[in-house]
Structure formats: C-alpha cells, structure tokens
Design an enzyme around this catalytic site. Structure first.
Site, PDB file in Angstrom:
ATOM      1  N   GLU A 179       0.674  -1.145   0.437  1.00  0.00           N
ATOM      2  CA  GLU A 179       0.178   0.154  -0.363  1.00  0.00           C
ATOM      3  C   GLU A 179       0.912   0.914   0.151  1.00  0.00           C
ATOM      4  OE1 GLU A 179      -3.181  -0.720   3.121  1.00  0.00           O
ATOM      5  OE2 GLU A 179      -3.296  -2.366   2.886  1.00  0.00           O
ATOM      6  N   ASN A 222       1.813  -5.380  -4.087  1.00  0.00           N
ATOM      7  CA  ASN A 222       0.564  -5.554  -3.121  1.00  0.00           C
ATOM      8  C   ASN A 222      -0.355  -4.454  -2.359  1.00  0.00           C
ATOM      9  OD1 ASN A 222      -0.916  -7.547  -2.133  1.00  0.00           O
ATOM     10  ND2 ASN A 222      -1.287  -7.044  -0.135  1.00  0.00           N
ATOM     11  N   HIS A 258     -10.442  -6.277  -2.182  1.00  0.00           N
ATOM     12  CA  HIS A 258     -11.721  -6.207  -0.558  1.00  0.00           C
ATOM     13  C   HIS A 258     -12.346  -5.222  -0.983  1.00  0.00           C
ATOM     14  CE1 HIS A 258      -9.170  -7.321   2.462  1.00  0.00           C
ATOM     15  NE2 HIS A 258      -7.568  -7.519   2.483  1.00  0.00           N
ATOM     16  N   GLU A 287      -6.371 -10.882  -1.164  1.00  0.00           N
ATOM     17  CA  GLU A 287      -6.658 -10.864  -0.233  1.00  0.00           C
ATOM     18  C   GLU A 287      -8.352 -10.856   0.180  1.00  0.00           C
ATOM     19  OE1 GLU A 287      -5.380  -7.320   2.212  1.00  0.00           O
ATOM     20  OE2 GLU A 287      -3.481  -7.444   2.254  1.00  0.00           O
ATOM     21  N   ASP A 289     -11.841 -10.388  -0.544  1.00  0.00           N
ATOM     22  CA  ASP A 289     -13.152 -10.959   0.573  1.00  0.00           C
ATOM     23  C   ASP A 289     -14.289 -10.410  -0.509  1.00  0.00           C
ATOM     24  OD1 ASP A 289     -12.686  -8.542   1.811  1.00  0.00           O
ATOM     25  OD2 ASP A 289     -12.406  -9.203   3.670  1.00  0.00           O
TER      26      ASP A 289
HETATM   27  O1  9MR Z   1      -7.865  -8.537   8.498  1.00  0.00           O
HETATM   28  C1  9MR Z   1      -6.349  -7.762   9.498  1.00  0.00           C
HETATM   29  C2  9MR Z   1      -7.268  -7.116  10.594  1.00  0.00           C
HETATM   30  O2  9MR Z   1      -6.556  -9.163  11.110  1.00  0.00           O
HETATM   31  C3  9MR Z   1      -6.596  -6.621  11.259  1.00  0.00           C
HETATM   32  O3  9MR Z   1      -6.778  -5.910  11.958  1.00  0.00           O
HETATM   33  C4  9MR Z   1      -5.891  -5.082  10.057  1.00  0.00           C
HETATM   34  C5  9MR Z   1      -5.351  -4.077  10.593  1.00  0.00           C
HETATM   35  O4  9MR Z   1      -5.388  -2.827   9.758  1.00  0.00           O
HETATM   36  O5  9MR Z   1      -5.259  -5.608   8.924  1.00  0.00           O
HETATM   37  C6  9MR Z   1      -6.616  -6.607   8.752  1.00  0.00           C
HETATM   38  O6  9MR Z   1      -5.545  -6.877   6.908  1.00  0.00           O
HETATM   39  C7  9MR Z   1      -4.910  -6.106   6.155  1.00  0.00           C
HETATM   40  C8  9MR Z   1      -4.298  -6.581   4.869  1.00  0.00           C
HETATM   41  O7  9MR Z   1      -3.066  -6.238   6.094  1.00  0.00           O
HETATM   42  C9  9MR Z   1      -3.698  -5.396   3.967  1.00  0.00           C
HETATM   43  N1  9MR Z   1      -4.864  -5.075   3.372  1.00  0.00           N
HETATM   44  C10 9MR Z   1      -5.669  -4.867   3.900  1.00  0.00           C
HETATM   45  C11 9MR Z   1      -6.470  -5.727   5.014  1.00  0.00           C
HETATM   46  C12 9MR Z   1      -7.887  -5.364   5.769  1.00  0.00           C
HETATM   47  O8  9MR Z   1      -7.775  -4.599   6.626  1.00  0.00           O
END
Ligand code: 9MR
Length: 380
Positions: A179, A222, A258, A287, A289
């Site tokens: 990001e 990513n 997402h 990722e 969903d």
């Molecule tokens: O799924 C992850 C969640 O458990 C954490 O609390 C969160 C914090 O930012 O991050 C989520 O995973 C993220 C991933 O690492 C990067 N892309 C976005 C994902 C969803 O927020």
C-alpha cells in the site's frame, strides 16, 4: 480505508498490552487430519489447476485480539482442519506485521509465525509473507522513536534481513511493500515512515535486502483499490518496470481485492492483471473478500449471496485467465473470524463459509470455477 488503519492502530496499541501466549498444539508438526465427512476430492486445493495456489489468510492477531474468542489458529480444531484441507497456500493475517513480530526494538516474536510455517510444511502448503514495508500496524517504538535517517535505514535493513532470513526457503512470495500509493497515484509520503523519512529510493533497498536474504522468494508489491485500471494501478505499472530497469529484484504485482456488493464488480480486473503480465511480471490476488450490507440480526438474502458468489467467481476467472497469475488468496474463509464486521458497521458475511463452516454459494462458485479451469485433475 484510511479510517480503518488508524482505528486498527488504536485497537492494536491496546491489544499489545495483553500478553499473547501461544499454547502448544498437539501434533503441530503432523499433517492435520481431513475434516470428518469431507472427501479430499471435495476441496478447493484438490480441484485447483496445478499451476495455481489457492490460499487463505490464517486468522490471528489484529482485530482477533479484541474479540471474545481465543486465537483461531491455535485453538479452533475445526478451523485448522479446514485450513489444511481446503488450501495449498497460507498468508499470516497479522503475525508477520511489524507490530506483531517486532514489538520492541531488540525483541522479535516469532512463535506464532513459526507455528504457521510448520503447519504449512506439514500440510504441503506454500506461504505468502505479509508484509515488510507498510505505513500501518507499525509499533510505537518505531513510529515515535525519533531516529536519525541512518538509524531508520539500519532498522529497516536489520528487520528485513532477520525476518526474511529466518524463513528463507519457506516463503514462496513476499508482499515486500504494501500500500505505498495513495488513491491518486502519488506515493504515501506522509503516513509511510520509510518513504517520508528516507525518500522513495528506500523502496528499492527493501526489495534488494529481501532478495539478499532469500534469493528464491518471489517479491511483490501489494495494494488495495488497484483491481481496475486507475491512477493507483497505473502508478505501479510505471514504477515496477522503472525499478526493474535499475536492477531491483521485483517479481510481481499483487491485487488485494477487498470488494463490496455495494459497488459494481471491477470488470477490467483481468485486463489490468494482463497488462502487468505483459511486462513479464507474476501477478496474484492476495486478499479477496466480498462484503455486503446486512443489518445486525438479519440474514443476507439469496440475491445478495448470488451477487457475492458472482464477484468471487469473476475475480477467480480473471486470475485463471492470466498466464502468470499463480496465486489466489481469500482473506479468511469463514465469517466467524472475518475482519469485515469489525471495521465496517452494518457490513459483513464477506467470506465463503458461514460461522459453522458450511459453504455459501461463493464457496461453490470458487470450486466450480477451479474445476472448469482444469477439468478432471486433482491437485491435493
Ligand atoms: O485482517 C487484518 C485485521 O485482522 C487487522 O486488524 C487489520 C489492521 O489493519 O488488517 C487486516 O488485514 C489488512 C491487510 O494486512 C492489508 N490489506 C487490508 C487488510 C484488511 O484491512
């Protein structure tokens, strides 16, 4: 998405006060048994084309630490069985993020990630490493540390060499940089500590250090919001070949995915993946969903579930259609542990299985799409 990250930082800051014990799980080094009543032919990994890894995030850390249930990966036997049975790639959801793995300047916490890697090896799964260079989920000691430029550079190098080196040969793909662009295609020069303090050149160093520590691992950028052709994905299309021309070891471009049924499906996903493939890069969906609007206490309608299933299917079809899209990962496989309702009030049900692991139409859409991609062949 920005709100989500600052919220996460606050949540995680408090979560860090809770000592995270890792209970010994019996048989950790043994393959996990097939879930009772589930034929191994009736799983995603079995029907996947041989050259495509089908993965999931491994639930743990992050938002899970604020929930009432214990750590899913170490405590939930059915979760572990499904994780082993359905997928041949796993991604730590939080367990490799700086805040988690490097909680104090001189302290690394590897136990949780070690357990995931052992599980993956026992169950013949590859691992995606996530992530080394990010603006979010960094520990306070780093973000508020008042380090000199030289110190910061040394800290990043040491972290990458230590973490990548520890798992050398055991991690197939790394999300080295996560990001790094804003939505308008400009670099995150304010919230990414590395870019802000050390300048954009540090991105190349991160890839070089990761490559030195594990020359075989495939190294990726990513991001979210890059499903379609837009300013952000264009920025990667411009950056990656420029780095490669300088000899920087970048192997791939990964799209998180997402998605929400509130918005249309990004119909140019395949075309977007293809233009990175055309540069000779590997691509991945990392990722996926698909969340939907569901009022508390109500169930989604059949129409909502069908719409969700079509998004999962189209995302997978796009990856399957692109030669070097070799890795397709969903961000959790059961609603029981999804991050979505924790971050988006009034939205949820974003994964492919209900809380009790029964399959949703979206699961069947993935299974059928994989089957069609490689008719008649099983792939463990
Ligand atoms: O799924 C992850 C969640 O458990 C954490 O609390 C969160 C914090 O930012 O991050 C989520 O995973 C993220 C991933 O690492 C990067 N892309 C976005 C994902 C969803 O927020």
């Amino acid at each position: 998405m920005k709100v989500r990250h600052s919220l996460a930082a606050a949540v995680l800051a408090s979560a860090m006060l809770i000592p995270a014990g890792v209970p010994a799980v019996a048989g950790q080094h043994q393959p996990v048994p097939q879930p009772p009543g589930l034929a191994k032919q009736d799983t995603l990994r079995w029907v996947a084309p041989q050259d495509l890894k089908v993965g999931t995030a491994v639930a743990g850390g992050g938002h899970h630490e604020t929930q009432s249930y214990p750590d899913p990966f170490t405590y939930d036997t059915e979760y572990r069985e499904r994780l082993a049975a359905e997928f041949n790639s796993v991604s730590p959801e939080n367990q490799l993020k700086w805040e988690y793995v490097h909680p104090a300047r001189d302290t690394y916490r590897f136990a949780e990630m070690d357990a995931i890697v052992e599980f993956a090896q026992a169950n013949n799964q590859v691992v995606r490493g996530h992530t080394l260079f990010w603006h979010s989920q960094n520990p306070a000691w780093l973000e508020e540390g008042n380090f000199s430029k030289d110190e910061l550079r040394a800290i990043l190098k040491e972290h990458i060499q230590t973490v990548v080196g520890r798992y050398a040969g055991k991690i197939q793909q790394w999300d080295v940089a996560n990001e790094i662009f804003n939505g308008d295609g400009t670099l995150r020069t304010t919230d990414n500590i590395w870019i802000r303090e050390l300048g954009p050149e540090i991105i190349a160093d991160a890839f070089r250090w990761a490559h030195e520590a594990d020359p075989k691992a495939k190294l990726f950028f990513n991001d979210y919001g890059v499903e379609g052709i837009n300013a952000k994905s264009n920025a990667y299309l411009e950056l990656i070949p420029r780095l490669q021309a300088e000899g920087v070891p970048v192997d791939g471009f990964a799209i998180q995915g997402h998605l929400s049924t509130r918005y249309g499906f990004p119909g140019d996903l395949q075309q977007n993946l293809q233009r990175f493939d055309d540069l000779g890069l590997e691509t991945a969906i990392t990722e996926l969903d698909v969340r939907m609007d569901v009022a508390r206490g109500t169930a989604p309608t059949a129409a909502q579930l069908e719409k969700q299933a079509s998004y999962y299917q189209r995302a997978l079809e796009a990856c399957v259609a692109v030669d070097e899209c070799n890795s397709f990962t969903i961000w959790g496989f059961t609603d029981k542990y999804s991050w979505v309702p924790v971050f988006f009030a009034g939205e949820g049900e974003a994964t492919v299985m209900w809380d009790d692991y029964t399959r949703k139409p979206s699961y069947h859409a993935l299974q059928e799409t994989l089957e069609q991609a490689s008719p008649g062949r099983g792939n463990r």
